[in-house]
Scaffold this motif. Structure first.
Motif, PDB file in Angstrom:
ATOM      1  N   GLY A 130      12.643  37.381  -8.102  1.00  0.00           N
ATOM      2  CA  GLY A 130      13.770  37.962  -7.386  1.00  0.00           C
ATOM      3  C   GLY A 130      13.370  39.097  -6.465  1.00  0.00           C
ATOM      4  N   LEU A 131      12.157  39.621  -6.669  1.00  0.00           N
ATOM      5  CA  LEU A 131      11.676  40.721  -5.828  1.00  0.00           C
ATOM      6  C   LEU A 131      10.948  40.218  -4.572  1.00  0.00           C
ATOM      7  N   ARG A 132      10.732  38.896  -4.490  1.00  0.00           N
ATOM      8  CA  ARG A 132       9.926  38.351  -3.385  1.00  0.00           C
ATOM      9  C   ARG A 132      10.506  38.707  -2.018  1.00  0.00           C
ATOM     10  N   GLU A 133      11.782  38.399  -1.811  1.00  0.00           N
ATOM     11  CA  GLU A 133      12.383  38.646  -0.499  1.00  0.00           C
ATOM     12  C   GLU A 133      12.502  40.134  -0.184  1.00  0.00           C
ATOM     13  N   PRO A 134      13.003  40.969  -1.118  1.00  0.00           N
ATOM     14  CA  PRO A 134      13.056  42.410  -0.817  1.00  0.00           C
ATOM     15  C   PRO A 134      11.673  42.996  -0.539  1.00  0.00           C
ATOM     16  N   PHE A 135      10.674  42.554  -1.311  1.00  0.00           N
ATOM     17  CA  PHE A 135       9.317  43.051  -1.101  1.00  0.00           C
ATOM     18  C   PHE A 135       8.804  42.649   0.281  1.00  0.00           C
ATOM     19  N   SER A 136       9.021  41.368   0.650  1.00  0.00           N
ATOM     20  CA  SER A 136       8.555  40.881   1.949  1.00  0.00           C
ATOM     21  C   SER A 136       9.215  41.643   3.089  1.00  0.00           C
ATOM     22  N   ASN A 137      10.516  41.898   2.960  1.00  0.00           N
ATOM     23  CA  ASN A 137      11.231  42.627   4.009  1.00  0.00           C
ATOM     24  C   ASN A 137      10.726  44.058   4.137  1.00  0.00           C
ATOM     25  N   ASP A 179       2.534  37.265  -3.884  1.00  0.00           N
ATOM     26  CA  ASP A 179       1.851  36.507  -4.936  1.00  0.00           C
ATOM     27  C   ASP A 179       0.696  37.313  -5.519  1.00  0.00           C
ATOM     28  N   ALA A 180      -0.031  37.996  -4.627  1.00  0.00           N
ATOM     29  CA  ALA A 180      -1.140  38.822  -5.096  1.00  0.00           C
ATOM     30  C   ALA A 180      -0.625  39.981  -5.949  1.00  0.00           C
ATOM     31  N   LEU A 181       0.487  40.579  -5.525  1.00  0.00           N
ATOM     32  CA  LEU A 181       1.081  41.675  -6.288  1.00  0.00           C
ATOM     33  C   LEU A 181       1.547  41.185  -7.656  1.00  0.00           C
ATOM     34  N   SER A 182       2.210  40.037  -7.660  1.00  0.00           N
ATOM     35  CA  SER A 182       2.710  39.469  -8.909  1.00  0.00           C
ATOM     36  C   SER A 182       1.570  39.176  -9.873  1.00  0.00           C
ATOM     37  N   LYS A 183       0.496  38.620  -9.345  1.00  0.00           N
ATOM     38  CA  LYS A 183      -0.667  38.304 -10.186  1.00  0.00           C
ATOM     39  C   LYS A 183      -1.287  39.578 -10.742  1.00  0.00           C
ATOM     40  N   THR A 184      -1.349  40.608  -9.894  1.00  0.00           N
ATOM     41  CA  THR A 184      -1.918  41.884 -10.333  1.00  0.00           C
ATOM     42  C   THR A 184      -1.099  42.488 -11.472  1.00  0.00           C
ATOM     43  N   VAL A 185       0.219  42.407 -11.340  1.00  0.00           N
ATOM     44  CA  VAL A 185       1.101  42.947 -12.383  1.00  0.00           C
ATOM     45  C   VAL A 185       0.921  42.185 -13.690  1.00  0.00           C
ATOM     46  N   GLU A 199       6.871  40.189  12.655  1.00  0.00           N
ATOM     47  CA  GLU A 199       8.192  39.712  12.240  1.00  0.00           C
ATOM     48  C   GLU A 199       8.161  38.249  11.804  1.00  0.00           C
ATOM     49  N   ASN A 200       7.259  37.480  12.388  1.00  0.00           N
ATOM     50  CA  ASN A 200       7.175  36.049  12.059  1.00  0.00           C
ATOM     51  C   ASN A 200       6.109  35.738  11.015  1.00  0.00           C
ATOM     52  N   THR A 201       5.516  36.764  10.464  1.00  0.00           N
ATOM     53  CA  THR A 201       4.464  36.567   9.465  1.00  0.00           C
ATOM     54  C   THR A 201       5.060  36.316   8.081  1.00  0.00           C
ATOM     55  N   ASP A 202       4.464  35.380   7.350  1.00  0.00           N
ATOM     56  CA  ASP A 202       4.887  35.085   5.980  1.00  0.00           C
ATOM     57  C   ASP A 202       4.127  36.007   5.026  1.00  0.00           C
ATOM     58  N   PHE A 203       4.857  36.883   4.362  1.00  0.00           N
ATOM     59  CA  PHE A 203       4.233  37.851   3.459  1.00  0.00           C
ATOM     60  C   PHE A 203       4.209  37.365   2.008  1.00  0.00           C
ATOM     61  N   SER A 204       4.498  36.086   1.804  1.00  0.00           N
ATOM     62  CA  SER A 204       4.475  35.542   0.441  1.00  0.00           C
ATOM     63  C   SER A 204       3.123  35.708  -0.241  1.00  0.00           C
ATOM     64  N   PRO A 205       2.006  35.466   0.462  1.00  0.00           N
ATOM     65  CA  PRO A 205       0.705  35.665  -0.198  1.00  0.00           C
ATOM     66  C   PRO A 205       0.529  37.089  -0.730  1.00  0.00           C
ATOM     67  N   ALA A 206       1.072  38.072  -0.001  1.00  0.00           N
ATOM     68  CA  ALA A 206       0.967  39.458  -0.460  1.00  0.00           C
ATOM     69  C   ALA A 206       1.766  39.654  -1.751  1.00  0.00           C
ATOM     70  N   PHE A 229      10.401  39.410 -20.490  1.00  0.00           N
ATOM     71  CA  PHE A 229      11.615  39.236 -19.689  1.00  0.00           C
ATOM     72  C   PHE A 229      11.509  38.045 -18.730  1.00  0.00           C
ATOM     73  N   GLY A 230      10.616  37.104 -19.052  1.00  0.00           N
ATOM     74  CA  GLY A 230      10.529  35.882 -18.240  1.00  0.00           C
ATOM     75  C   GLY A 230       9.246  35.729 -17.460  1.00  0.00           C
ATOM     76  N   GLY A 231       8.336  36.679 -17.538  1.00  0.00           N
ATOM     77  CA  GLY A 231       7.046  36.564 -16.866  1.00  0.00           C
ATOM     78  C   GLY A 231       7.171  36.606 -15.347  1.00  0.00           C
ATOM     79  N   GLU A 232       6.354  35.796 -14.684  1.00  0.00           N
ATOM     80  CA  GLU A 232       6.323  35.810 -13.214  1.00  0.00           C
ATOM     81  C   GLU A 232       7.658  35.407 -12.610  1.00  0.00           C
ATOM     82  N   SER A 233       8.383  34.531 -13.298  1.00  0.00           N
ATOM     83  CA  SER A 233       9.684  34.105 -12.765  1.00  0.00           C
ATOM     84  C   SER A 233      10.663  35.270 -12.700  1.00  0.00           C
ATOM     85  N   ALA A 234      10.460  36.252 -13.575  1.00  0.00           N
ATOM     86  CA  ALA A 234      11.335  37.421 -13.555  1.00  0.00           C
ATOM     87  C   ALA A 234      11.078  38.276 -12.317  1.00  0.00           C
ATOM     88  N   LEU A 235       9.855  38.192 -11.806  1.00  0.00           N
ATOM     89  CA  LEU A 235       9.509  38.961 -10.608  1.00  0.00           C
ATOM     90  C   LEU A 235       9.919  38.253  -9.321  1.00  0.00           C
TER      91      LEU A 235
END
Length: 234
Positions: A141-148, A115-121, A106-113, A133-139
């Motif tokens: 908005g998915l950071r928080e939902p993905f992390s959750n 970031d890796a997904l975004s880079k892969t895409v 619950e206290n783990t930061d999943f941002s690196p995961a 549609f804006g490149g990585e910045s367009a993605l």
């Protein structure tokens, strides 16, 4: 005042009194005192010889002389008494029951995961389309939902009975226990290497002398009894 010194003084007192009492008691007191002093001093010398080398007395200084053997004995005792494979397995089995990884997840930061997904895409064949549609910045908005979502999925995994069974299996696995035994053995060896003969001698000397005082006392007592018996019989 130490027990050894008291024994010596009482023995000398018997010897001294022997020369001021009537002749009928002279031999009994003298022999008792002499034999008691002999027994006490002999045992004192024996204790002293454990730690110090005495010229012309073979076997003296045994603690310091057998320093390496002493260290090896300590290590073997610790490994056999405290760090056996069975004891480690029992310990980890007990500790495993207390392990709860969910708070950690619950206290783990999943941002690196993410970031890796975004880079892969972006590096995939879909990267060009996303760039429109804006490149990585367009993605972003998915950071928080993905992390959750990922946090929820990982929490479910680590709290499942299957995962806990696998965790227990690996904790109790022989490879882990053997690796830990090797590590513990190396750690104990390293720490014992830091001990010098003088340090070990001081440590053991303080411990043994405190408890071997009675050896001197009983040496004096039995020596005195033998002396008294000798005076009576002979």
């Amino acid at each position: 005042m130490s027990k050894s010194l008291l024994t010596d003084l009482f023995s000398i007192l018997f010897i001294g009194v022997a020369f001021v009492v009537p002749q009928a008691y002279h031999d009994a007191l003298l022999f008792t005192g002499l034999f008691a002093l002999s027994g006490a001093v002999t045992n004192q010398l024996a204790i002293h010889m454990l730690f110090e080398k005495v010229p012309f007395l073979y076997g003296s200084g045994v603690i310091e002389k057998n320093f390496d053997t002493f260290k090896l004995s300590i290590k073997e005792m610790m490994m056999k008494q405290f760090f056996t494979k069975e004891q480690l397995e029992a310990f980890f089995h007990k500790e495993e029951q207390k392990i709860d990884l969910v708070p950690l997840v619950e206290n783990t930061d999943f941002s690196p995961a993410f970031d890796a997904l975004s880079k892969t895409v972006m590096e995939s064949k879909f990267g060009g389309a996303v760039s429109l549609f804006g490149g990585e910045s367009a993605l972003e908005g998915l950071r928080e939902p993905f992390s959750n979502k990922l946090r929820s999925a990982v929490s479910a995994i680590v709290s499942s009975s299957v995962f806990k069974a696998q965790l227990e299996h690996h904790i109790q696995g022989s490879a882990l226990s053997e690796d830990m035994l090797v590590s513990i053995d190396e750690l104990i060896t390293k720490r014992l290497e830091e001990l010098s003969p003088a340090m070990v001698k001081a440590l053991v000397q303080e411990l043994i002398k405190e408890h071997l005082g009675w050896l001197v006392v009983w040496g004096g007592v039995f020596g005195g009894l033998i002396g008294l018996l000798s005076a009576v019989v002979f």
